[in-house]
Design a protein around this motif. Structure first.
Motif, PDB file in Angstrom:
ATOM      1  N   VAL A 144       0.847  -1.199   0.000  1.00  0.00           N
ATOM      2  CA  VAL A 144       0.000   0.000   0.000  1.00  0.00           C
ATOM      3  C   VAL A 144       0.885   1.253   0.000  1.00  0.00           C
ATOM      4  N   ALA A 145       1.937   1.233   0.808  1.00  0.00           N
ATOM      5  CA  ALA A 145       2.842   2.388   0.871  1.00  0.00           C
ATOM      6  C   ALA A 145       3.512   2.637  -0.487  1.00  0.00           C
ATOM      7  N   PHE A 146       3.897   1.562  -1.179  1.00  0.00           N
ATOM      8  CA  PHE A 146       4.498   1.725  -2.513  1.00  0.00           C
ATOM      9  C   PHE A 146       3.466   2.216  -3.529  1.00  0.00           C
ATOM     10  N   GLU A 147       2.233   1.745  -3.409  1.00  0.00           N
ATOM     11  CA  GLU A 147       1.167   2.204  -4.307  1.00  0.00           C
ATOM     12  C   GLU A 147       0.920   3.708  -4.101  1.00  0.00           C
ATOM     13  N   LEU A 148       0.933   4.123  -2.846  1.00  0.00           N
ATOM     14  CA  LEU A 148       0.792   5.544  -2.522  1.00  0.00           C
ATOM     15  C   LEU A 148       1.954   6.330  -3.127  1.00  0.00           C
ATOM     16  N   LEU A 149       3.171   5.823  -2.956  1.00  0.00           N
ATOM     17  CA  LEU A 149       4.360   6.481  -3.505  1.00  0.00           C
ATOM     18  C   LEU A 149       4.243   6.605  -5.029  1.00  0.00           C
ATOM     19  N   LYS A 150       3.768   5.550  -5.673  1.00  0.00           N
ATOM     20  CA  LYS A 150       3.586   5.569  -7.132  1.00  0.00           C
ATOM     21  C   LYS A 150       2.622   6.685  -7.533  1.00  0.00           C
ATOM     22  N   MET A 151       1.516   6.818  -6.793  1.00  0.00           N
ATOM     23  CA  MET A 151       0.533   7.865  -7.100  1.00  0.00           C
ATOM     24  C   MET A 151       1.106   9.266  -6.871  1.00  0.00           C
ATOM     25  N   LEU A 152       2.022   9.384  -5.931  1.00  0.00           N
ATOM     26  CA  LEU A 152       2.619  10.690  -5.628  1.00  0.00           C
ATOM     27  C   LEU A 152       3.769  11.032  -6.569  1.00  0.00           C
ATOM     28  N   THR A 153       4.393  10.003  -7.164  1.00  0.00           N
ATOM     29  CA  THR A 153       5.551  10.230  -8.039  1.00  0.00           C
ATOM     30  C   THR A 153       5.257   9.615  -9.410  1.00  0.00           C
ATOM     31  N   SER A 154       5.780   8.429  -9.643  1.00  0.00           N
ATOM     32  CA  SER A 154       5.516   7.695 -10.886  1.00  0.00           C
ATOM     33  C   SER A 154       5.852   6.228 -10.636  1.00  0.00           C
ATOM     34  N   GLU A 155       5.411   5.366 -11.533  1.00  0.00           N
ATOM     35  CA  GLU A 155       5.719   3.940 -11.384  1.00  0.00           C
ATOM     36  C   GLU A 155       7.224   3.717 -11.436  1.00  0.00           C
ATOM     37  N   GLU A 156       7.882   4.424 -12.321  1.00  0.00           N
ATOM     38  CA  GLU A 156       9.338   4.298 -12.480  1.00  0.00           C
ATOM     39  C   GLU A 156      10.064   4.663 -11.178  1.00  0.00           C
ATOM     40  N   GLU A 157       9.712   5.816 -10.610  1.00  0.00           N
ATOM     41  CA  GLU A 157      10.348   6.269  -9.363  1.00  0.00           C
ATOM     42  C   GLU A 157      10.054   5.295  -8.217  1.00  0.00           C
ATOM     43  N   MET A 158       8.806   4.839  -8.150  1.00  0.00           N
ATOM     44  CA  MET A 158       8.428   3.888  -7.106  1.00  0.00           C
ATOM     45  C   MET A 158       9.271   2.622  -7.214  1.00  0.00           C
ATOM     46  N   ASN A 159       9.468   2.117  -8.441  1.00  0.00           N
ATOM     47  CA  ASN A 159      10.246   0.889  -8.628  1.00  0.00           C
ATOM     48  C   ASN A 159      11.704   1.053  -8.227  1.00  0.00           C
ATOM     49  N   VAL A 160      12.270   2.225  -8.441  1.00  0.00           N
ATOM     50  CA  VAL A 160      13.652   2.497  -8.033  1.00  0.00           C
ATOM     51  C   VAL A 160      13.779   2.356  -6.513  1.00  0.00           C
ATOM     52  N   ILE A 161      12.837   2.954  -5.785  1.00  0.00           N
ATOM     53  CA  ILE A 161      12.879   2.922  -4.309  1.00  0.00           C
ATOM     54  C   ILE A 161      12.550   1.527  -3.787  1.00  0.00           C
TER      55      ILE A 161
END
Length: 195
Positions: free
Chosen positions: A172-189
């Motif tokens: 859920v936290a990664f999904e939130l991060l994806k919505m706040l940034t992008s899928e690419e950025e979320m995958n890096v983190i």
């Protein structure tokens, strides 16, 4: 890069693991990857006691919150036996959830955190999930709020994220991060954190 702000709301008896996933994922994004994502912890009182009696000092209390200051609301679940619903179902908190949804802001909840979201009325006729074990008892309770319950680990319906057990908290936290940034950025983190 524009600042993003997340309100991490802690009702009494919240689960610490579900709370900490948001702190860590968004913290990694901010500190190691320079995303301007700030997190304010919030409760009804300055000190909130979690499900297993861990006290957490919050940044703000509910009376100080202006929805316009935030891009997202995050809600960990908690145990009814320890009094989770006393504050999770409080009128002021339900109103706050409604205000976030009315502005189309992200609402991310883990496990039983879906219940205050549903009780606020914003999940009516929308897809969501909650704790899936115990023969679907809690998912059936969620249906009573007019929710279209989906038995999947993480369910996203427009701006609302729900999930079905503590194990899903990082998802859920990664999904939130994806919505706040992008899928690419979320995958890096996500990769950096070993997921």
């Amino acid at each position: 890069m524009q600042n993003k702000k997340v309100l991490l709301f802690l009702p009494k008896a919240f689960e610490t693991m579900e709370f900490s996933a948001f702190i860590d994922v968004l913290g990694w994004a901010r500190v190691d990857y320079k995303h301007a994502i700030l997190v304010d912890t919030c409760g009804f009182t300055d000190k909130v006691i979690s499900t297993f009696n861990v006290p957490v000092l919050v940044d703000k209390t509910i009376g100080e919150i202006n929805v316009d200051d935030y891009d997202a609301l995050a809600i960990p679940g908690g145990f009814g036996e320890f009094g989770y619903y006393e504050e999770a179902y409080h009128e002021r908190f339900l109103k706050l959830i409604g205000e976030f949804d009315a502005e189309g802001k992200i609402i991310a909840s883990v496990c039983s955190g879906a219940f205050p979201v549903a009780k606020s009325g914003v999940l009516k006729n929308r897809k969501a999930t909650t704790y899936h074990l115990k023969d679907g008892y809690y998912q059936n309770k969620l249906k009573e709020f007019g929710v279209d319950v989906v038995n999947e680990p993480v369910v996203v319906d427009a701006n609302i994220i729900t999930s079905y057990c503590p194990e899903t908290a990082p998802r859920v936290a990664f999904e939130l991060l994806k919505m706040l940034t992008s899928e690419e950025e979320m995958n890096v983190i996500k990769t950096a954190m070993g997921f």
